[in-house]
Design an enzyme around this catalytic site. Structure first.
Site, PDB file in Angstrom:
ATOM      1  N   GLU A 262      -6.532   0.102  -3.979  1.00 44.41           N
ATOM      2  CA  GLU A 262      -7.435   1.260  -3.829  1.00 44.41           C
ATOM      3  C   GLU A 262      -8.891   0.808  -3.737  1.00 44.41           C
ATOM      4  O   GLU A 262      -9.761   1.292  -4.472  1.00 44.41           O
ATOM      5  CB  GLU A 262      -7.215   2.283  -4.962  1.00 44.41           C
ATOM      6  CG  GLU A 262      -5.820   2.872  -4.942  1.00 44.41           C
ATOM      7  CD  GLU A 262      -5.643   4.161  -5.731  1.00 44.41           C
ATOM      8  OE1 GLU A 262      -6.537   4.531  -6.509  1.00 44.41           O
ATOM      9  OE2 GLU A 262      -4.595   4.807  -5.552  1.00 44.41           O
TER      10      GLU A 262
ATOM     11  N   GLU B  61       2.432   3.358  -4.166  1.00 38.47           N
ATOM     12  CA  GLU B  61       2.266   4.335  -5.258  1.00 38.47           C
ATOM     13  C   GLU B  61       2.655   5.698  -4.708  1.00 38.47           C
ATOM     14  O   GLU B  61       2.046   6.182  -3.744  1.00 38.47           O
ATOM     15  CB  GLU B  61       0.825   4.362  -5.773  1.00 38.47           C
ATOM     16  CG  GLU B  61       0.480   3.127  -6.588  1.00 38.47           C
ATOM     17  CD  GLU B  61      -0.887   3.183  -7.264  1.00 38.47           C
ATOM     18  OE1 GLU B  61      -1.318   4.290  -7.652  1.00 38.47           O
ATOM     19  OE2 GLU B  61      -1.499   2.115  -7.406  1.00 38.47           O
TER      20      GLU B  61
HETATM   21  O1  AHR Z   1      -0.843   5.192 -11.028  1.00 34.74           O
HETATM   22  C1  AHR Z   1      -2.040   5.572 -11.628  1.00 34.74           C
HETATM   23  C2  AHR Z   1      -3.267   5.220 -10.785  1.00 34.74           C
HETATM   24  O2  AHR Z   1      -3.225   5.950  -9.601  1.00 34.74           O
HETATM   25  C3  AHR Z   1      -3.354   3.793 -10.304  1.00 34.74           C
HETATM   26  O3  AHR Z   1      -3.913   2.956 -11.257  1.00 34.74           O
HETATM   27  C4  AHR Z   1      -4.237   3.905  -9.118  1.00 34.74           C
HETATM   28  O4  AHR Z   1      -3.991   2.906  -8.161  1.00 34.74           O
HETATM   29  C5  AHR Z   1      -3.963   5.299  -8.600  1.00 34.74           C
HETATM   30  O5  AHR Z   1      -5.138   6.007  -8.381  1.00 34.74           O
END
Ligand code: AHR
Length: 502
Positions: free
Chosen positions: A174, A305
Site C-alpha cells: 500500500e 488483501e
Molecule cells: O489488513 C489490515 C490493513 O488493511 C493492512 O495492514 C493494510 O495493508 C490494509 O489497509
C-alpha cells in the site's frame, strides 16, 4: 424443472493456482501473538511456540501460502529487530495497530518455521516505505543465500544452516497510503530500483517479485505503475515483475461506520453481497490495463488483501480489528473464491485478511480455546479446486436483492482435479428461497456423487460457548438421474461442495 447448471467438462479454461486460496498474517492485534504464536513456554500445546490446534486446523484446510509481516506493518518493519537471541531483540511500540508492545519474538526464523509446520509457501513482504534498499537486499541474502557471506553467516550463527525458499517477495505494501503516501510514478521508479537487489541466489528463479498495486478502483495507479515499472525489454522480463497486487475489502456501509459483524438486517445482507461482487468488475478493469502491457498474462494479479471489514467487536481494542464471522462472511467467501477461480488466467494469488483473530478470519482464539469460523469451512470445502483445471460452466440465475442492491441468486465455479473428479462449489445467496437445480454435463454422466453443505441463519456464527453452531455437514438432498444429471435442492443461505465421478 430446476434451474440448470451446465458444465462443459471438455472445455478446460486454465489451472486454478493453489495460491488463490492463500492467507495473510500481520503483526496486528492477536493474529501473530496468541493466534499463531504463543511461545515455547506457553501452557497452550505448541511446537517451537506455534499453537498445535491452529496449525492442525490450517493443514486440514490445506493452506497453500501465507503472507507476512504486513500490511501496513511491513513498511515499518526492520527485519534485523526480529533475529538473534530473543532477550536481546528490540522492544518497541506497534504504532500502527493499537499502540501495544512489540517484542519481536516472532521474526524471520519463526515465520519460516511456521510455514514449514503448515507445509505452505512463504510470501514475505518487504519494506519500501521506511526501509533502505540495502536492508531489503540483505534480508534476501539472509534468507536465501547458500554460500559464504555476511548475511548467510549471520543466519547460520542464529541457528539456520540451510537457506529458506522465499516463494514470493512483496516490494512494499500500500505504498499509495500507509506504505509511504507515494505517487504511482515515484513508486514505479522505486520498484525498479528495489527489485534489482532482490537477487535470485537460488539461480532457479525461486522468488517471485510482487509489485504494489492499487486500492479498489484506483485505475490511475495501475496504469502509471505499469507504465513506469514494467520492463519492455523481453530479455529483462523474467523476474522483473511477477505479480501486481490489488486490495479490496467488502465494507457493508461506509469506512467511518462499517456496520456490525453479527447484528445486521436482510438489507445489509444483500448490500454486503453486492459489494463483494464488485471484485469481478475490479479484476476486469485492472486486468484490461495490465493486458495493454502484458497481453500474455505473465504477470499475476495478486489480490493479497480481501475480505469483510466490519466494526470491531464491542469492548475490544479498536486497533486490533477483531470481528466475528457469520454465514454472511461464508457467502462473501463463496462469491469471491468462485470469481477468483473463473479469472484464474489472470488472478494467480489471493490472500484473505487475516488468518486468525483479525478481520475475516478462518480461526478465532480465546486463551487456549479455538473455534473454526464459517469462512474456515468454505475454504476447506473449496480446497479441491487448488491446482485443478477450471471448467466452463454456466448457471441459470435470477436477480435477487433489496433496495437496489441486487445479486444473482446462485454463485458457482467448477473444476476437474488430476484424477478426473469434478468439483462443483455453489452458494444460494437468497435468504428465503430454496433453489431447485439440475446439473448437466456436456457428454459425461454422473456416476458417483458426494457432497457437503454449510448452512444456517444469516447471522449464525460460532462462539467459544457454542463453537459448532455452523459447520460443514454431509449433504444428501440430491438424486442422480438415469441420464446422468444431478437434481438438487439448494437451501437458502448455503454453500455446497459436490465431488462428482463421471
Ligand atoms: O489488513 C489490515 C490493513 O488493511 C493492512 O495492514 C493494510 O495493508 C490494509 O489497509
Amino acid at each position: 424443472m430446476g434451474a440448470k447448471l451446465l458444465i462443459n467438462e471438455n472445455k478446460k479454461l486454465g489451472r486454478i493456482n493453489e495460491e488463490i486460496y492463500g492467507h495473510f498474517s500481520e503483526h496486528l492485534g492477536r493474529c501473530i501473538y496468541e493466534g499463531l504464536f504463543v511461545g515455547e513456554n506457553s501452557e497452550i500445546p505448541n511446537v517451537n511456540g506455534m499453537r498445535c490446534d491452529v496449525v492442525e486446523a490450517l493443514k486440514d484446510m490445506k493452506i497453500p501460502v501465507l503472507r507476512w509481516p504486513g500490511g501496513c506493518f511491513a513498511d515499518e518493519y526492520h527485519w534485523k529487530d526480529g533475529i538473534g537471541p530473543k532477550d536481546t531483540r528490540k522492544r518497541m511500540i506497534n504504532t500502527h495497530w493499537g499502540g501495544v508492545l512489540e517484542d519481536n519474538s516472532f521474526g524471520t526464523h519463526e515465520f519460516m518455521e511456521l510455514c514449514e509446520q503448515l507445509g505452505c509457501k512463504a510470501y514475505v513482504n518487504g519494506n519500501v516505505g521506511s526501509g533502505t534498499v540495502q536492508e531489503m537486499s540483505e534480508w534476501i541474502e539472509y534468507m536465501t543465500f547458500d554460500g559464504v557471506s555476511p548475511m548467510a553467516d549471520l543466519r547460520r550463527k542464529n541457528g539456520r544452516e540451510e537457506p529458506w525458499k522465499v516463494d514470493y517477495f512483496g516490494i512494499g505494501n500500500e505504498n499509495w497510503g500507509c506504505g509511504g503516501n507515494m505517487t504511482p510514478e515515484y513508486y514505479g521508479n522505486l520498484y525498479r530500483r528495489y527489485q534489482t537487489y532482490v537477487r535470485d541466489y537460488s539461480g532457479k528463479g525461486n522468488t517471485s517479485k510482487i509489485c504494489c498495486g492499487a486500492n479498489v478502483d484506483d485505475y490511475h495507479w495501475t496504469e502509471k505503475v505499469m507504465e513506469t515499472a514494467f520492463d519492455h525489454t523481453p530479455e529483462h522480463f523474467h523476474g522483473f515483475m511477477d505479480g501486481l497486487s490489488l486490495h479490496y475489502y467488502t465494507i457493508p456501509e461506509v469506512w467511518e461506520k462499517k456496520g456490525s459483524a453479527t447484528d445486521f438486517t436482510s438489507e445489509d445482507w444483500y448490500r454486503t453481497l453486492s459489494k463483494a461482487y464488485r471484485i469481478q468488475e475490479l479484476i476486469k478493469k485492472h486486468g484490461d490495463i495490465m493486458d495493454k502491457y502484458d497481453p500474455e498474462k505473465k504477470i499475476g494479479m495478486m489480490i493479497d488483501e480481501w475480505g469483510c471489514w466490519f466494526d470491531v467487536e464491542p469492548g475490544t481494542n479498536p486497533g486490533f480489528l477483531y470481528q466475528q464471522n457469520t454465514m454472511r462472511d461464508a457467502l462473501v467467501a463463496c462469491i469471491s473464491l468462485n470469481i477468483f477461480n473463473k479469472n484464474c488466467d489472470r488472478v494467480k494469488m489471493a490472500n484473505i485478511a487475516q488468518l486468525v483473530n483479525v478481520l475475516q478470519s478462518v480461526i478465532l482464539t480465546e486463551g487456549a480455546k479455538m473455534l473454526l469460523t464459517p469462512t474456515y469451512y468454505v475454504f476447506r470445502m473449496y480446497k479441491y479446486h487448488q491446482n485443478a483445471q477450471l471448467l466452463e460452466s454456466f448457471a441459470e440465475t435470477a436477480q435477487i436483492g433489496a433496495n437496489g442492491y441486487n445479486v444473482p441468486d446462485i454463485s458457482e465455479s467448477v473444476s476437474m482435479d488430476e484424477s478426473g473428479n469434478i468439483h462443483i462449489t455453489l452458494g444460494n445467496l437468497s435468504l428465503d428461497t430454496v433453489k431447485e437445480m439440475e446439473i448437466e454435463f456436456s457428454e459425461k454422466k454422473a456416476k458417483q456423487v458426494t457432497a457437503s453443505i454449510l448452512t444456517g441463519q444469516m447471522n449464525a456464527h460460532n462462539t467459544f460457548e457454542n463453537p459448532e453452531t455452523v459447520k460443514e455437514q454431509p449433504f444428501i438432498d440430491f438424486t442422480v438421474t438415469v441420464n446422468g444429471t444431478i437434481k438438487l435442492v439448494v437451501p437458502p443461505c448455503s454453500v455446497i461442495h459436490m465431488k462428482v465421478k463421471a
